[in-house]
Design a protein around this motif. Structure first.
Motif, short mmCIF file in Angstrom:
data_model
loop_
_atom_site.label_atom_id
_atom_site.label_comp_id
_atom_site.label_asym_id
_atom_site.label_seq_id
_atom_site.Cartn_x
_atom_site.Cartn_y
_atom_site.Cartn_z
N ARG A 180 0.83 -1.20 0.00
CA ARG A 180 0.00 0.00 0.00
C ARG A 180 0.87 1.26 0.00
N PRO A 181 0.44 2.28 -0.71
CA PRO A 181 1.18 3.55 -0.68
C PRO A 181 1.20 4.13 0.73
N LYS A 182 2.27 4.80 1.06
CA LYS A 182 2.42 5.38 2.40
C LYS A 182 1.42 6.52 2.64
N THR A 183 0.80 6.99 1.56
CA THR A 183 -0.18 8.08 1.72
C THR A 183 -1.49 7.59 2.31
N LEU A 184 -1.72 6.27 2.32
CA LEU A 184 -2.95 5.72 2.88
C LEU A 184 -2.78 5.49 4.38
N PRO A 185 -3.89 5.55 5.14
CA PRO A 185 -3.80 5.28 6.58
C PRO A 185 -3.19 3.91 6.84
N ASP B 263 -10.57 -10.44 -5.42
CA ASP B 263 -9.97 -9.12 -5.57
C ASP B 263 -9.52 -8.49 -4.26
N PHE B 264 -9.39 -9.31 -3.19
CA PHE B 264 -9.09 -8.72 -1.89
C PHE B 264 -7.70 -8.09 -1.84
N GLU B 265 -6.74 -8.64 -2.61
CA GLU B 265 -5.40 -8.07 -2.59
C GLU B 265 -5.39 -6.67 -3.20
N HIS B 266 -6.05 -6.52 -4.34
CA HIS B 266 -6.15 -5.20 -4.95
C HIS B 266 -6.89 -4.24 -4.03
N ALA B 267 -7.96 -4.73 -3.38
CA ALA B 267 -8.72 -3.87 -2.47
C ALA B 267 -7.83 -3.35 -1.34
N ILE B 268 -7.02 -4.21 -0.78
CA ILE B 268 -6.12 -3.80 0.30
C ILE B 268 -5.09 -2.80 -0.22
N GLU B 269 -4.57 -3.04 -1.41
CA GLU B 269 -3.56 -2.16 -1.99
C GLU B 269 -4.07 -0.73 -2.16
N VAL B 270 -5.36 -0.61 -2.43
CA VAL B 270 -5.90 0.75 -2.64
C VAL B 270 -6.58 1.31 -1.40
N GLY B 271 -6.58 0.56 -0.28
CA GLY B 271 -7.04 1.16 0.96
C GLY B 271 -8.04 0.38 1.81
N SER B 272 -8.46 -0.81 1.39
CA SER B 272 -9.42 -1.56 2.20
C SER B 272 -8.81 -1.90 3.56
#
Length: 292
Positions: free
Chosen positions: A28-33, A227-236
């Protein structure tokens, strides 16, 4: 012997999913919580023994789609004895006439599918009565229909802020925990980030801006088996995974479980199974996608 084999399969599958969850969180990007994602093991149609096995492997959060099944499973003596710290999530459509039954579930942790202010009011009043003298608030999420499909439940996205405001100001027995979506099944991730997930991200931003809430205090429940991996990568922060932990679901009315099956059509496959079939080819080509 079959129970031993079942236990080993569930244990290995769960371990694999947990590893994939952690790896996706690391991307995940560091910009996400920096909120560790929660894995909800969806045990719909599966026996209590499978829940106990996953629990013994360290899993604590479990999800069910149907009120009656959750009531039966959560009250099962085997689960009550073996899983004292279990946390039940309700992730299916909730009708007002089933609210009281749902709120009586032992170890109910989170209702993820509140989809109107009226339903929130009903859950609030019922929980006030059920909890008695306790001050414990019930955790809930607001479900958003991000794809706009008539077959999906959830609020229209434009009603998100006002509904959350109503819950926060008028439903004192409820704790607003975040937003939830199912999204369109079978989205091809080679086309870019899932627009339903992006919609939920933007609605969270609007809620936080309007109510002056920190982003990390508003969870996002999005992402399933395919799609849970993609969801986590974008902020789930909350993913609901069933079939790749427990195997394909077995519905009691299907032809395979009927002694003398009739030619009537079998029930439609579960959303996760449908999604898996539709997006299998895309998953083969998918590279991990992130957003800044």
């Amino acid at each position: 012997m079959w129970k031993i084999a079942m236990s080993e399969e569930v244990g290995k599958a769960l371990q694999s999913v947990v590893e994939r969850v952690n790896q996706a969180a690391a991307r995940r990007p560091k910009t996400l919580p920096a909120v560790p994602p929660r894995l909800v093991a969806v045990s719909k149609t599966k026996p209590p023994e499978m829940v106990v096995k996953a629990y013994r492997q360290g899993q604590r959060n479990f999800g069910e789609n149907y009120v009656n099944e959750l009531v039966d499973k959560a009250s099962d003596p085997v689960i009550l004895e073996s899983c004292p710290e279990i946390k039940w999530h309700f992730i299916g459509h909730l009708q007002k006439n089933n609210v009281n039954k749902l709120l009586g579930v032992p170890n109910l942790f989170l209702v993820e599918t509140v989809d109107s202010a009226k339903l929130a009011d009903k859950v609030n009043s019922s929980w006030q009565r059920i909890r008695g003298g306790s001050t414990q608030r019930l955790k809930i999420m607001v479900q958003i229909n991000t794809s706009g499909e008539p077959s999906k439940h959830g609020l229209p996205p434009e009603e998100t802020v006002n509904t959350v405001k109503h819950i926060v100001s008028e439903c004192s027995a409820l704790h607003f925990s975040g937003l939830m979506t199912i999204g369109r099944y079978g989205y091809d991730l080679t086309l870019g980030p899932n627009p339903d997930f992006q919609m939920l991200l933007s609605r969270r931003q609007e809620v936080c801006d309007s109510l002056k809430l920190p982003l990390e205090d508003v969870e996002l429940s999005m992402g399933m088996s395919t799609d849970f991996e993609h969801a986590i990568e974008v902020g789930s922060t909350n993913v609901r995974v069933g079939s790749i932990i427990f195997g394909n679901r077995e519905y009691p009315n299907s032809a395979a479980n009927t002694p003398n099956p009739s030619p009537a059509p079998s029930p439609a496959p579960s959303p996760e199974k449908t999604s898996k079939q539709v997006s299998e080819e895309a998953a083969k080509k998918m590279t991990h996608l992130t957003v800044s």
